[in-house]
Design a protein around this motif. Structure first.
Motif, short mmCIF file in Angstrom:
data_model
loop_
_atom_site.label_atom_id
_atom_site.label_comp_id
_atom_site.label_asym_id
_atom_site.label_seq_id
_atom_site.Cartn_x
_atom_site.Cartn_y
_atom_site.Cartn_z
N GLU A 32 21.47 -29.01 17.51
CA GLU A 32 21.94 -28.81 18.87
C GLU A 32 22.85 -29.96 19.25
N PHE A 33 24.04 -29.61 19.72
CA PHE A 33 25.01 -30.63 20.10
C PHE A 33 24.65 -31.13 21.49
N THR A 34 24.39 -32.42 21.60
CA THR A 34 23.94 -32.99 22.86
C THR A 34 25.10 -33.40 23.76
N LYS A 35 26.25 -33.71 23.19
CA LYS A 35 27.40 -34.04 24.04
C LYS A 35 28.22 -32.79 24.29
N LYS A 36 29.03 -32.81 25.33
CA LYS A 36 29.79 -31.63 25.72
C LYS A 36 30.88 -31.34 24.69
N ILE A 37 30.82 -30.14 24.11
CA ILE A 37 31.80 -29.70 23.12
C ILE A 37 32.26 -28.31 23.51
N PHE A 38 33.57 -28.11 23.46
CA PHE A 38 34.16 -26.82 23.82
C PHE A 38 34.60 -26.07 22.57
N ALA A 39 34.25 -24.79 22.52
CA ALA A 39 34.73 -23.90 21.47
C ALA A 39 35.62 -22.85 22.12
N ALA A 40 36.82 -22.67 21.59
CA ALA A 40 37.77 -21.70 22.14
C ALA A 40 37.76 -20.44 21.29
N ASN A 41 37.38 -19.33 21.89
CA ASN A 41 37.39 -18.04 21.21
C ASN A 41 38.67 -17.29 21.59
N ILE A 42 39.57 -17.14 20.62
CA ILE A 42 40.87 -16.52 20.87
C ILE A 42 40.89 -15.18 20.15
N PHE A 43 40.56 -14.12 20.86
CA PHE A 43 40.45 -12.79 20.25
C PHE A 43 41.62 -11.92 20.72
N LEU A 44 42.55 -11.68 19.80
CA LEU A 44 43.77 -10.95 20.12
C LEU A 44 43.74 -9.54 19.56
N GLU A 45 42.59 -9.11 19.05
CA GLU A 45 42.30 -7.73 18.68
C GLU A 45 40.92 -7.41 19.24
N PRO A 46 40.63 -6.12 19.48
CA PRO A 46 39.33 -5.76 20.04
C PRO A 46 38.18 -6.19 19.13
N SER A 47 37.06 -6.56 19.75
CA SER A 47 35.88 -6.96 18.99
C SER A 47 34.65 -6.89 19.88
N THR A 48 33.59 -6.34 19.37
CA THR A 48 32.29 -6.39 20.05
C THR A 48 31.36 -7.32 19.31
N SER A 94 37.08 -28.42 20.59
CA SER A 94 36.76 -29.02 19.29
C SER A 94 36.77 -28.01 18.16
N LEU A 95 36.94 -26.73 18.50
CA LEU A 95 36.89 -25.66 17.51
C LEU A 95 37.62 -24.46 18.09
N CYS A 96 38.41 -23.77 17.24
CA CYS A 96 39.09 -22.55 17.66
C CYS A 96 38.70 -21.41 16.72
N ILE A 97 38.21 -20.33 17.30
CA ILE A 97 37.87 -19.13 16.54
C ILE A 97 38.93 -18.09 16.90
N VAL A 98 39.63 -17.56 15.90
CA VAL A 98 40.80 -16.73 16.17
C VAL A 98 40.72 -15.40 15.43
N ARG A 99 40.95 -14.32 16.18
CA ARG A 99 41.18 -13.00 15.57
C ARG A 99 42.60 -12.59 15.89
N HIS A 100 43.33 -12.16 14.84
CA HIS A 100 44.76 -11.85 15.00
C HIS A 100 45.13 -10.70 14.08
N SER A 101 46.15 -9.97 14.45
CA SER A 101 46.56 -8.79 13.67
C SER A 101 47.43 -9.13 12.47
N GLN A 102 47.93 -10.36 12.39
CA GLN A 102 48.86 -10.73 11.32
C GLN A 102 48.15 -11.45 10.18
N ASN A 103 48.29 -10.91 8.98
CA ASN A 103 47.70 -11.54 7.80
C ASN A 103 48.26 -12.94 7.59
N GLY A 104 47.39 -13.89 7.32
CA GLY A 104 47.84 -15.21 6.89
C GLY A 104 48.33 -16.14 7.96
#
Length: 292
Positions: A32-48, A94-104
């Motif tokens: 468990e991360f005790t200090k404040k950490i931000f994760a950015a979820n960048i979802f540019l295609e549909p996802s459940t 501190s972290l980026c999670i990305v979904r995108h339609s373009q390969n690579g």
């Protein structure tokens, strides 16, 4: 591990290490991360499943979540994905999670930014976190990959899941077979194509894929698909005693899989969903271990 962009970047030892971490988390030994950490979820295609699985994983680890979609970001104003990622990093992601339609596209960006990036699915390219949760599910069931027979069935050509899983499974010692309509076969992924009836009788793991209508020019593929290429109740009855059924979702009941089979004793489809949270916690904690 700086980023997670492709399953091809991981050795068999790396994969086993992440499975070990997921097992530890499952036993209650979650970091468990005790200090404040931000994760950015960048979802540019549909996802459940993938998107919400990441949200739950991040919150269980104590991270704060930045939720970015194509509709409410500056991407609609022409900003590049690179500049979006760099902006979020600048304001403390501190972290980026990305979904995108373009390969690579993520590899191009990862080479230019300091923030770790997780590929949450890029076009028809790679889906490494789905692959790792699938591997974790198989490992829970069999304890090994060596000599296992896995049949991947469906839209092989357009499936990032098929691409990622076939690479990883062979690396770990499994035998991988494929079932697909001729026009959806991809010799770049595999040559070992069999019929659906052969597959259900030989496989320890039957892994189904949905028809990816959004990557096709027409949507008439559903007609008679279940009888020709899908997992019917009759075919399920011919599976091996200890074999299991998997599907990355979203699944279409009555198209690639009989509705009753989704909930059969052999099905691990919803177990995969639960394992997605655990494995993504393992992946995030590995990428951010210096922050612990």
């Amino acid at each position: 591990m700086k980023h997670l962009l492709s399953i091809e970047d991981l050795s068999s030892e790396d994969i086993h290490h992440l499975i070990w971490k997921a097992e530890a988390i499952e036993r209650g030994d979650a970091p468990e991360f005790t200090k404040k950490i931000f994760a950015a979820n960048i979802f540019l295609e549909p996802s459940t499943r993938t998107k919400n699985s990441f949200v739950v994983a991040e919150r269980r680890l104590g991270l704060d979540v930045l939720d970015i979609s194509s509709e409410d970001s500056s991407l609609t104003k022409g900003e590049s994905l690179y500049d979006t990622v760099k902006t979020l990093y600048t304001i403390s992601a501190s972290l980026c999670i990305v979904r995108h339609s373009q390969n690579g596209i993520l590899r191009e960006i990862a080479n230019k930014v300091e923030v770790p990036i997780i590929n949450a699915g890029d076009g028809t390219g790679q889906h490494p976190t789905q692959c790792l949760l699938d591997l974790y599910t198989i490992h829970q069931e069999f304890g090994t990959f060596e000599g296992l027979k896995v049949a991947i069935i469906g839209d092989i050509k357009h499936s990032r899941v098929a691409r990622s899983n076939s690479e990883a499974l062979r690396k770990l010692g499994a035998e991988v077979y494929f079932v697909s309509k001729p026009e959806w076969q991809d010799e770049g992924i595999a040559e070992n194509y069999v019929s659906i009836d052969e597959a259900v009788e030989l496989a320890d793991v039957v892994m189904l894929l949905r028809i990816q209508h959004e990557r096709h020019d027409h949507s008439s593929e559903d007609q008679n698909y279940l009888q020709s290429y899908g997992l019917t109740k009759e075919r399920e009855s011919r599976m091996n005693k200890n074999s299991i059924i998997m599907h990355p979702g979203p699944f279409n009941r009555g198209v690639e899989i009989d509705s009753d089979v989704v909930d059969s004793p052999k099905s691990r489809i919803f177990k995969q969903v639960a394992n997605g949270v655990t494995m993504r916690m393992a992946i995030i904690s590995e990428l951010l271990k210096e922050e612990l």
